[in-house]
Each structure stands twice: as structure tokens, then as C-alpha cells.
Design a protein around this motif. Structure first.
Motif, mmCIF file in Angstrom:
data_model
loop_
_atom_site.group_PDB
_atom_site.id
_atom_site.type_symbol
_atom_site.label_atom_id
_atom_site.label_comp_id
_atom_site.label_asym_id
_atom_site.label_seq_id
_atom_site.Cartn_x
_atom_site.Cartn_y
_atom_site.Cartn_z
ATOM 1 N N ILE A 55 41.406 36.731 38.194
ATOM 2 C CA ILE A 55 42.861 36.398 38.411
ATOM 3 C C ILE A 55 43.494 36.957 37.284
ATOM 4 O O ILE A 55 43.073 37.209 36.387
ATOM 5 N N ASP A 56 44.764 37.294 37.384
ATOM 6 C CA ASP A 56 45.936 37.998 36.363
ATOM 7 C C ASP A 56 47.340 37.504 36.696
ATOM 8 O O ASP A 56 47.537 37.217 37.705
ATOM 9 N N ASP A 57 48.002 37.673 35.465
ATOM 10 C CA ASP A 57 49.384 37.507 35.844
ATOM 11 C C ASP A 57 49.922 38.463 36.556
ATOM 12 O O ASP A 57 49.673 39.602 36.514
ATOM 13 N N THR A 58 50.978 38.078 37.275
ATOM 14 C CA THR A 58 51.621 39.189 38.028
ATOM 15 C C THR A 58 53.196 39.342 37.650
ATOM 16 O O THR A 58 53.626 38.415 36.813
ATOM 17 N N PRO A 59 53.961 40.377 37.774
ATOM 18 C CA PRO A 59 55.205 40.534 37.311
ATOM 19 C C PRO A 59 56.218 39.645 37.558
ATOM 20 O O PRO A 59 57.105 39.539 36.600
ATOM 21 N N ASP A 60 56.139 38.883 38.510
ATOM 22 C CA ASP A 60 57.056 37.758 38.993
ATOM 23 C C ASP A 60 56.847 36.488 38.510
ATOM 24 O O ASP A 60 57.319 35.630 38.712
ATOM 25 N N GLY A 61 55.828 36.519 37.191
ATOM 26 C CA GLY A 61 55.527 35.401 36.573
ATOM 27 C C GLY A 61 54.618 34.210 37.246
ATOM 28 O O GLY A 61 54.257 33.423 36.502
ATOM 29 N N GLY A 62 53.995 34.772 38.517
ATOM 30 C CA GLY A 62 52.918 34.147 39.133
ATOM 31 C C GLY A 62 51.407 34.455 38.686
ATOM 32 O O GLY A 62 51.332 34.976 37.546
ATOM 33 N N THR A 63 50.739 34.322 39.334
ATOM 34 C CA THR A 63 49.046 34.544 39.286
ATOM 35 C C THR A 63 48.677 35.245 40.696
ATOM 36 O O THR A 63 48.883 34.513 41.544
ATOM 37 N N GLY A 64 47.839 35.995 40.455
ATOM 38 C CA GLY A 64 47.396 36.866 41.704
ATOM 39 C C GLY A 64 45.922 37.231 41.219
ATOM 40 O O GLY A 64 45.244 37.238 40.171
ATOM 41 N N ILE A 65 45.071 37.372 42.519
ATOM 42 C CA ILE A 65 43.765 37.991 42.535
ATOM 43 C C ILE A 65 43.887 39.306 41.881
ATOM 44 O O ILE A 65 44.733 40.030 42.465
ATOM 45 N N VAL A 66 42.983 39.922 41.078
ATOM 46 C CA VAL A 66 42.916 41.265 40.833
ATOM 47 C C VAL A 66 42.143 41.885 41.903
ATOM 48 O O VAL A 66 41.137 41.751 42.185
ATOM 49 N N MET A 67 42.962 42.932 42.565
ATOM 50 C CA MET A 67 42.598 43.695 43.465
ATOM 51 C C MET A 67 42.815 45.141 43.131
ATOM 52 O O MET A 67 43.646 45.566 42.521
ATOM 53 N N THR A 68 42.111 46.258 43.844
ATOM 54 C CA THR A 68 41.908 47.718 43.741
ATOM 55 C C THR A 68 41.962 48.154 45.061
ATOM 56 O O THR A 68 41.599 47.550 46.022
ATOM 57 N N PRO A 69 42.475 49.371 45.186
ATOM 58 C CA PRO A 69 42.414 50.179 46.067
ATOM 59 C C PRO A 69 40.968 50.463 46.336
ATOM 60 O O PRO A 69 39.975 50.142 45.690
ATOM 61 N N ALA A 70 40.522 50.579 47.793
ATOM 62 C CA ALA A 70 39.103 50.767 47.980
ATOM 63 C C ALA A 70 38.404 51.826 47.373
ATOM 64 O O ALA A 70 36.965 51.863 46.973
ATOM 65 N N PHE A 71 39.101 53.209 47.150
ATOM 66 C CA PHE A 71 38.327 53.907 46.497
ATOM 67 C C PHE A 71 37.933 53.786 45.064
ATOM 68 O O PHE A 71 37.316 54.485 44.285
ATOM 69 N N GLU A 72 38.891 52.666 44.512
ATOM 70 C CA GLU A 72 38.246 52.337 42.935
ATOM 71 C C GLU A 72 37.293 51.008 42.936
ATOM 72 O O GLU A 72 37.040 50.721 41.817
ATOM 73 N N ALA A 73 37.066 50.722 43.991
ATOM 74 C CA ALA A 73 35.940 49.575 44.135
ATOM 75 C C ALA A 73 34.639 50.103 43.770
ATOM 76 O O ALA A 73 34.192 51.138 43.694
ATOM 77 N N PRO A 74 33.916 49.096 42.954
ATOM 78 C CA PRO A 74 32.450 49.197 42.603
ATOM 79 C C PRO A 74 31.680 49.985 43.816
ATOM 80 O O PRO A 74 31.844 49.585 44.960
ATOM 81 N N LEU A 75 30.949 50.951 43.485
ATOM 82 C CA LEU A 75 30.251 51.794 44.378
ATOM 83 C C LEU A 75 29.088 51.008 45.222
ATOM 84 O O LEU A 75 28.767 51.211 46.183
ATOM 85 N N THR A 76 28.473 50.142 44.337
ATOM 86 C CA THR A 76 27.440 49.323 45.082
ATOM 87 C C THR A 76 27.662 47.934 45.107
ATOM 88 O O THR A 76 28.210 47.439 43.820
ATOM 89 N N GLU A 77 27.691 47.328 46.028
ATOM 90 C CA GLU A 77 27.759 45.989 46.323
ATOM 91 C C GLU A 77 26.816 45.480 47.080
ATOM 92 O O GLU A 77 25.967 46.127 47.859
ATOM 93 N N THR A 78 26.717 44.043 46.960
ATOM 94 C CA THR A 78 25.596 43.179 47.887
ATOM 95 C C THR A 78 26.130 43.144 49.109
ATOM 96 O O THR A 78 25.341 43.508 50.060
ATOM 97 N N HIS A 79 27.279 42.753 49.508
ATOM 98 C CA HIS A 79 27.731 42.518 50.609
ATOM 99 C C HIS A 79 29.084 42.802 50.873
ATOM 100 O O HIS A 79 29.861 42.704 49.848
ATOM 101 N N ARG A 80 29.947 43.247 51.925
ATOM 102 C CA ARG A 80 31.350 43.625 51.801
ATOM 103 C C ARG A 80 31.679 42.869 53.094
ATOM 104 O O ARG A 80 31.280 42.902 54.429
ATOM 105 N N TYR A 81 32.874 41.974 52.822
ATOM 106 C CA TYR A 81 33.218 41.149 53.933
ATOM 107 C C TYR A 81 34.743 41.615 54.232
ATOM 108 O O TYR A 81 35.561 41.867 53.534
ATOM 109 N N PHE A 82 34.961 41.759 55.662
ATOM 110 C CA PHE A 82 36.400 42.254 56.103
ATOM 111 C C PHE A 82 36.935 40.900 56.317
ATOM 112 O O PHE A 82 36.656 39.864 57.127
ATOM 113 N N LEU A 83 38.269 40.579 55.620
ATOM 114 C CA LEU A 83 38.934 39.369 55.470
ATOM 115 C C LEU A 83 40.241 39.052 56.455
ATOM 116 O O LEU A 83 40.732 38.061 56.804
#
Length: 316
Positions: A55-83
Motif C-alpha cells: 500500500i502507498d499514500d495517494t495524492p488525495d491524502g488517502g491510501t491505496g494498493i500499489v498497482m501497475t499496468p499489466a505490462f509492468e507486472a512481474p513476468l513470473t507469477e504463481t497464479h493470476r486472478y481476475f477480480l
């Protein structure tokens, strides 16, 4: 013992907002759609590991999950879940990995649900609960319960299939009741479990047993844990609680007896509290109330009539 049941809720409580996420379950078996969704530039991905996310601080003063575009995501994963997708068409995926990725941002930090749940937006909290629940199930159900063969992940993380016997296994959810019991003087019955920190008191709770209605479970659990008989049982609200995969079903119940006899195994102490008793006990530090993220806290606050007090600062 059969309990009278009421479904009327005079003061409803809200524990989880949908956050604008459509789980879009009809896409989980569509591999072509999932591949296109993964490669879309607006898709967002986060890593879940051991029940934690970054998690990280957000520009509006809140807190959010650290997310990236899919092309920046780790190339090797154990499982991938569509949410699911949000109202703007953004697709969200979670990657289950053995460890969280390193971050250059000093403010980014790992957090579990108990910490992050109070900080995140309804959207991010809902995404995290979904991902953590799937991760817990995936880690603990790797083999077929029918033939013992190792299963494989399907349906974007929501099914495990057995290549040996063809069985399909779905995420496990254990129903549990949690109840705020009051007596004729409108006092609340709170108890403390053996393994809790000193002073922690909360509502009684327990799992629903096979062949038992949830109302019967309320009656049985209160009797087994505290030796108190209850009559009318009223449903209030529910809350997913993926520790590891429970669904908490919240109730109020009216006691028809007041003498307490704890079981000594799960509950080591239980007490009746008036509102003034509870206020004084919390402010003095004698009692630690339930966690603010939990349905237990909401049930107690609903009875108390306002947010619970905090311990008063001590002066030297």
C-alpha cells in the motif's frame, strides 16, 4: 433449541461497499477475453503474498494498493486472478507470488487486511479481500479431495480442476455467526478468548455446524461459550473475513437468562456491560474493544449508539 427469528433491522449497518467493482464472473472461462483484458493498457495489477499487499499514500491524502499496468507486472507469477472491472471499464488482476515486489518509494509498505482495511477506499478494500480470500484457498487446497491428484488452476483463479478424476473444486467459504447479546436491562454480553491480548473483549462468535440453521447456531454458541440462554435472534449484516475463509453473519440476540458460566476452553471470561460500564472500562484501559475493521465493532457500536470511546491519555 429453536430460536424465534426476526429479519427486521431498525438500524442497519454497512460493513462493505461494493466499490464499483463488477466481478464479471461470466468472463472467467473465456481465455480469449482474459488474454485481451490482461494486455489492455488500462488494466491494473497488484501482487498478493501471504495475505499482504503493498500500500502507498495517494495524492488525495488517502491510501491505496500499489498497482501497475499489466505490462509492468512481474513476468513470473504463481497464479493470476481476475477480480473484476470498474465503472470505467478498468480490469483488475491479482498475482499470487511467494513474496511482495521491492519498491523504491519510501512510503510504500506491506500491509495485511487488519491494517489496510481501515485505510483503503471501498474499491481497494474489496479488491484486497477478494484476492486474499482466493490466495488463502489456493494455498491450502492444492490436491483433489476425491483422488489426491494435484489440481490445476482454472476460471481465472476461481476453480481448481483435477486432471486425474475430473473433479472441480470451488473456493471454500465457512459460515460463522457473530452476535451481540443483550439482556432485559439492555446490557451487552462481551467475552474474551483465551489467546487474545489481555483486556480484549468482543462479541461471541462461532462456526455453523452441519445440519444447523444460522439461528440455531447463535443459540448454541451463546449457550456453549457463556452459559446464557437466548430467545429472539435478529439478523443484522454480514462481512467476509478471509482468515482464512470465513463469512461472518452478524446477529443480535435477546438473553432469557443472565447467569454466566464460560466454557473455559474458548472463552475464559465474559461480562455484562452497560453503556456506562463499557465507556469507563475502555477509557481506563481496562478493556480493549474489538478491531474497528470488524463486524464485531459495528455490532457493539450499533448497540452503544455511537463510535466507541478511546482510552484516555494518561498523565505522568
Amino acid at each position: 433449541m429453536e430460536a424465534p427469528v426476526s429479519t427486521h433491522t431498525e438500524h442497519p449497518i454497512t460493513l462493505a461497499e461494493p466499490g464499483g467493482i463488477d466481478r464479471a464472473a461470466h468472463h472467467r472461462l473465456d481465455e480469449a477475453w482474459l488474454a485481451a483484458a490482461w494486455s489492455h493498457p488500462t488494466t491494473r495489477v497488484f501482487v498478493v503474498s501471504g495475505g499482504q499487499v503493498l500500500i502507498d499514500d495517494t495524492p488525495d491524502g488517502g491510501t491505496g494498493i500499489v498497482m501497475t499496468p499489466a505490462f509492468e507486472a512481474p513476468l513470473t507469477e504463481t497464479h493470476r486472478y481476475f477480480l473484476g472491472t470498474d465503472e470505467d471499464g478498468v480490469r483488475y488482476f491479482a498475482l499470487q507470488k511467494d513474496s511482495l515486489p521491492g519498491r523504491m518509494d519510501q512510503s510504500a509498505r506491506p500491509a495485511g487486511l487488519r491494517e489496510a482495511g481501515m485505510l483503503l477506499s471501498p474499491r481497494d478494500a474489496g479488491l484486497m479481500v477478494h484476492a486474499v480470500a482466493l490466495e488463502n484457498w489456493q494455498r491450502m487446497h492444492r490436491f483433489c479431495s476425491r483422488c489426491g491428484e494435484r489440481t490445476v488452476v482454472a476460471a481465472a483463479g476461481h476453480i481448481r480442476r483435477c486432471p486425474g478424476c475430473g473433479a472441480e473444486h470451488y473456493p471454500r467459504t465457512d459460515p460463522a455467526v457473530i452476535m451481540l447479546v443483550t439482556d432485559g436491562q439492555d446490557r451487552a454480553l462481551l467475552g474474551r478468548q483465551v489467546h487474545w491480548p489481555e483486556g480484549r473483549f468482543s462479541t461471541l462468535a462461532g462456526f455453523v455446524e452441519p445440519g444447523e440453521s444460522i439461528e440455531q447456531s447463535v443459540v448454541r454458541e451463546v449457550w456453549e461459550e457463556a452459559g446464557v440462554r437466548v430467545g429472539e435472534v435478529e439478523y443484522v449484516a454480514s462481512q467476509p473475513w478471509p482468515f482464512p475463509y470465513s463469512l461472518m453473519l452478524g446477529f443480535t440476540a435477546r438473553a432469557v437468562s443472565s447467569e454466566i458460566a464460560v466454557d473455559g476452553e474458548e472463552i475464559e471470561e465474559a461480562r455484562w456491560f452497560s453503556r456506562e460500564d463499557l465507556r469507563q472500562a475502555i477509557e481506563s484501559g481496562e478493556v480493549l474493544p474489538p478491531s474497528g475493521i470488524s463486524i464485531a465493532a459495528r455490532l457493539v457500536e450499533r448497540w452503544y449508539g455511537k463510535p466507541l470511546p478511546r482510552p484516555l491519555a494518561r498523565t505522568a
